[in-house]
Design a protein around this motif. Structure first.
Motif, PDB file in Angstrom:
ATOM      1  N   ILE A  46       0.487  -1.272   0.285  1.00  0.00           N
ATOM      2  CA  ILE A  46      -0.167  -0.185   0.071  1.00  0.00           C
ATOM      3  C   ILE A  46       1.345   1.338   0.562  1.00  0.00           C
ATOM      4  N   ASP A  47       0.826   2.248  -0.917  1.00  0.00           N
ATOM      5  CA  ASP A  47       1.418   2.935  -1.391  1.00  0.00           C
ATOM      6  C   ASP A  47       1.069   4.362   0.038  1.00  0.00           C
ATOM      7  N   ALA A  48       1.704   5.404   0.002  1.00  0.00           N
ATOM      8  CA  ALA A  48       1.680   6.510   0.869  1.00  0.00           C
ATOM      9  C   ALA A  48       0.345   6.985   0.748  1.00  0.00           C
ATOM     10  N   GLU A  49       0.056   7.201  -0.472  1.00  0.00           N
ATOM     11  CA  GLU A  49      -1.332   7.585  -0.329  1.00  0.00           C
ATOM     12  C   GLU A  49      -2.963   6.917  -0.175  1.00  0.00           C
ATOM     13  N   ALA A  69       6.522  -9.303  -3.639  1.00  0.00           N
ATOM     14  CA  ALA A  69       6.564  -7.823  -3.195  1.00  0.00           C
ATOM     15  C   ALA A  69       7.813  -6.324  -2.783  1.00  0.00           C
ATOM     16  N   LEU A  70       8.196  -7.234  -2.785  1.00  0.00           N
ATOM     17  CA  LEU A  70       9.913  -6.278  -2.194  1.00  0.00           C
ATOM     18  C   LEU A  70      10.296  -5.660  -4.034  1.00  0.00           C
ATOM     19  N   ARG A  71       9.593  -6.388  -5.309  1.00  0.00           N
ATOM     20  CA  ARG A  71       9.612  -5.294  -6.514  1.00  0.00           C
ATOM     21  C   ARG A  71       8.415  -4.928  -6.941  1.00  0.00           C
ATOM     22  N   ILE A  76       8.417   1.386  -6.146  1.00  0.00           N
ATOM     23  CA  ILE A  76       7.191   3.305  -6.032  1.00  0.00           C
ATOM     24  C   ILE A  76       7.647   3.934  -4.849  1.00  0.00           C
ATOM     25  N   GLN A  77       9.552   3.416  -5.099  1.00  0.00           N
ATOM     26  CA  GLN A  77       9.856   4.217  -3.702  1.00  0.00           C
ATOM     27  C   GLN A  77      10.637   5.798  -4.459  1.00  0.00           C
ATOM     28  N   PRO A  78      10.343   6.696  -3.929  1.00  0.00           N
ATOM     29  CA  PRO A  78      10.754   7.747  -4.896  1.00  0.00           C
ATOM     30  C   PRO A  78      11.934   8.218  -5.214  1.00  0.00           C
TER      31      PRO A  78
END
Length: 79
Positions: A46-49, A69-71, A76-78
């Motif tokens: 789940i992303d930050a939003e 999951a890690l991929r 989605i990392q900034p």
């Protein structure tokens, strides 16, 4: 939650992990247990939003489950 944190720390996962000991989240997401027994292994990224960016459900090939999951987390990392 402490067990999840200890597990994540022990294998070097730099992300927050959660757990659903009560089964409430499993029921909300309609995750079925295999043969109605044991623990169902589902990972939601789940992303930050708050958007679900990936859902991984694999009872028998956990290495593949974790890699996928890690991929997704890495994608989605900034930058």
């Amino acid at each position: 939650m402490e067990r999840s944190k200890s597990f994540g720390d022990s294998i070097g996962i730099p992300y927050e992990l959660g757990s659903d000991a009560s089964g409430d989240i499993r029921r909300l997401y309609d995750v079925q247990r295999i043969f109605g027994l044991g623990t169902s292994r589902v990972t939601y990224v789940i992303d930050a939003e708050g958007m679900i960016r990936g859902a991984f459900h694999n009872e028998f090939q956990m290495a593949s489950h974790v890699r996928n999951a890690l991929r997704t987390l890495e994608s989605i990392q900034p930058q």
